[in-house]
Design an enzyme around this catalytic site. Structure first.
Site, PDB file in Angstrom:
ATOM      1  N   SER A   1      43.929  46.794  41.942  1.00  0.00           N
ATOM      2  CA  SER A   1      44.382  48.135  42.326  1.00  0.00           C
ATOM      3  C   SER A   1      43.975  49.188  41.296  1.00  0.00           C
ATOM      4  O   SER A   1      43.666  48.866  40.145  1.00  0.00           O
ATOM      5  CB  SER A   1      45.906  48.152  42.492  1.00  0.00           C
ATOM      6  OG  SER A   1      46.278  47.266  43.513  1.00  0.00           O
TER       7      SER A   1
HETATM    8  C1  LIG Z   1      45.437  44.216  46.254  1.00  0.00           C
HETATM    9  S1  LIG Z   1      45.102  42.529  45.926  1.00  0.00           S
HETATM   10  C2  LIG Z   1      46.118  42.180  44.500  1.00  0.00           C
HETATM   11  C3  LIG Z   1      45.967  43.154  43.360  1.00  0.00           C
HETATM   12  C4  LIG Z   1      46.414  42.645  42.028  1.00  0.00           C
HETATM   13  N1  LIG Z   1      47.823  42.361  41.947  1.00  0.00           N
HETATM   14  C5  LIG Z   1      46.010  43.551  40.860  1.00  0.00           C
HETATM   15  O1  LIG Z   1      46.065  43.056  39.731  1.00  0.00           O
HETATM   16  O2  LIG Z   1      45.637  44.724  41.069  1.00  0.00           O
HETATM   17  C6  LIG Z   1      45.986  41.728  47.240  1.00  0.00           C
HETATM   18  C7  LIG Z   1      45.975  40.211  47.186  1.00  0.00           C
HETATM   19  O3  LIG Z   1      47.012  39.728  48.008  1.00  0.00           O
HETATM   20  C8  LIG Z   1      46.633  38.435  48.443  1.00  0.00           C
HETATM   21  N2  LIG Z   1      47.483  38.029  49.572  1.00  0.00           N
HETATM   22  C9  LIG Z   1      47.404  38.389  50.869  1.00  0.00           C
HETATM   23  N3  LIG Z   1      48.365  37.785  51.584  1.00  0.00           N
HETATM   24  C10 LIG Z   1      49.081  37.014  50.713  1.00  0.00           C
HETATM   25  C11 LIG Z   1      50.204  36.162  50.840  1.00  0.00           C
HETATM   26  N4  LIG Z   1      50.791  35.959  52.015  1.00  0.00           N
HETATM   27  N5  LIG Z   1      50.680  35.550  49.725  1.00  0.00           N
HETATM   28  C12 LIG Z   1      50.077  35.739  48.527  1.00  0.00           C
HETATM   29  N6  LIG Z   1      49.012  36.537  48.350  1.00  0.00           N
HETATM   30  C13 LIG Z   1      48.521  37.172  49.421  1.00  0.00           C
HETATM   31  C14 LIG Z   1      45.165  38.595  48.778  1.00  0.00           C
HETATM   32  O4  LIG Z   1      44.504  37.341  48.763  1.00  0.00           O
HETATM   33  C15 LIG Z   1      44.703  39.549  47.673  1.00  0.00           C
HETATM   34  O5  LIG Z   1      44.100  38.851  46.632  1.00  0.00           O
END
Ligand SMILES: C[S@@+](CC[C@H](N)C(=O)[O-])C[C@H]1O[C@@H](n2cnc3c(N)ncnc32)[C@H](O)[C@@H]1O
Length: 403
Positions: free
Chosen positions: A74
């Site tokens: 992000s």
């Molecule tokens: C915006 S990114 C994470 C950004 C991160 N936290 C950062 O350091 O900026 C969103 C993530 O959520 C994960 N995701 C989507 N659905 C999910 C779920 N049900 N459980 C865990 N992770 C999930 C995706 O694989 C993706 O890697």
């Protein structure tokens, strides 16, 4: 010995932190210190250090085979706002859902060696990447798991997490987030409801959660058990669309037919200036006041051809019934230079009535809610015994109200 790359990334980081502080995005010394310490560029090796620190948006780190982004780190401003909203303290036990590495490192700085950070991602490529980058930067004590963050985590601390920070756009608040949130805990979550997307920070208020901070933000949609695609009614092919969430009934053919018929306009006498930033609040307030409620979105081309009135790129509040619809529109206020007037455009047999439903709601907002800050969202677990009155937004595991 400090290399040139490290020296210039340190300068870039310092400039980023100063900017975030100057704009009021970073407010507290602890968040500022964490941002000064975490080498953000090491968590986005896919881009140049300057882009890591200066790009105003997320950096995408994985795409699906059809080109859609599925993971990202992000933007700095969003990390900062969410960390501020979480009100973290040293020694806390934090669960992060969605692992980019960078935010987990910031969390680890905030809770210190006496606290703990666990990060869960559904995608093994992403957890593998996060683990590697966290190890390379020295954040070996952050735990990283592969799994669906909507489900309870087997090794949650006794008494639950002090903070749950969700970093993927959710359409529901699954039971696990209520049951595994400690007394006094806080949940920060990007939530989609009725076609809107907002990140809320929630704290307990008895047996339900009450929002105390709202951030206008977009997130990649959650996958797994809680995945939910919104329903879209095409009013004029893909050019004008109505997003209908939470299974609200809508007859596609009848609404399409209504939209192709003539329209009426009603103006409310409620005025705004562009600088007040009130429209995002109004949208949330209307979503909790009107039923049904959805969002009408139109392409630039549709707007230029006069298919819709003046609606913003983020969409307009819309109401409908079996065969008619109305949506919120703007115009330059007649005889009030520099102001916009809010109103409604209606289509179909009941166009006048539905347009008045919207303009009446605008007048109520103006009289009772306009000066009250962010609308408050309350989230009630559906398995609980509390049943709020008024308009409720029904999700599979939770029921929301807005006031
Ligand atoms: C915006 S990114 C994470 C950004 C991160 N936290 C950062 O350091 O900026 C969103 C993530 O959520 C994960 N995701 C989507 N659905 C999910 C779920 N049900 N459980 C865990 N992770 C999930 C995706 O694989 C993706 O890697």
């Amino acid at each position: 010995m400090t290399t040139d790359v490290e020296a210039s990334s340190a300068d870039l980081r310092e400039r980023m932190v100063r900017g975030l502080v100057a704009r009021g995005t970073i407010e507290s010394p602890d968040v500022e210190a964490a941002f000064r310490t975490v080498p953000r560029h090491r968590f986005v090796p896919e881009v140049m250090a300057a882009d890591a620190y200066e790009a105003p948006e997320a950096v995408f780190t994985k795409h699906a085979t059809d080109g859609r982004p599925v993971s990202s780190v992000s933007a700095p401003w969003l990390h900062a706002r969410m960390l501020e909203a979480a009100r973290l303290a040293r020694g806390m036990r934090v669960l992060e859902i969605g692992s980019g590495g960078c935010n987990a490192a910031l969390l680890a700085e905030m809770v210190g060696p006496g606290g703990s950070v666990t990060s869960v991602d559904i995608d093994p490529d992403i957890t593998g990447r996060a683990r590697r980058l966290l190890d390379e930067t020295g954040y070996t004590r952050v735990r990283v798991h592969t799994g669906d963050g909507a489900k309870p985590l087997a090794d949650a601390p006794p008494g639950g997490w002090d903070r749950i920070i969700v970093t993927t756009g959710s359409a529901d608040l699954p039971d696990a987030w209520f049951s595994q949130l400690a007394d006094g805990g806080r949940l920060v979550v990007p939530l989609r409801f009725r076609g809107l997307a907002r990140t809320f920070a929630f704290a307990w208020e008895g047996a339900h959660l009450r929002s105390y901070t709202t951030i206008v933000s977009g997130f990649l949609a959650m996958q797994g058990q809680s995945a939910h695609a919104p329903r879209v009614v095409q009013l004029a092919d893909a050019e004008v669309r109505l997003t209908v969430d939470e299974g609200q009934p809508a007859d596609d053919l009848a609404l399409r037919t209504a939209f192709s018929a003539s329209r009426c306009e009603k103006w409310s006498g409620v005025h705004l200036t562009g600088s007040e930033g009130l429209l995002p609040r109004l949208d949330v307030w209307l979503a909790g006041t009107l039923a049904p409620y959805g969002r009408l979105r139109a392409t630039q081309g549709a707007a230029e051809r006069g298919l819709v009135g003046w609606v913003l790129g983020t969409g307009a509040a819309a109401v409908w019934n079996d065969e008619s619809l109305a949506y919120l529109a703007l115009r330059n206020a007649p005889a009030k230079p520099g102001y916009f007037e809010l109103g409604a455009i209606g289509h179909g047999l009941d166009r006048e009535d539905l347009a008045v439903t919207l303009t009446d709601a605008l007048a109520r907002w103006d009289a009772t809610a306009r000066g009250c800050g962010e609308p408050v969202v309350r989230a009630y677990p559906r398995r609980g015994t509390e049943h709020p009155g008024g308009v409720t937004i029904e999700k599979p595991s939770t029921r929301l109200t807005v006031s």
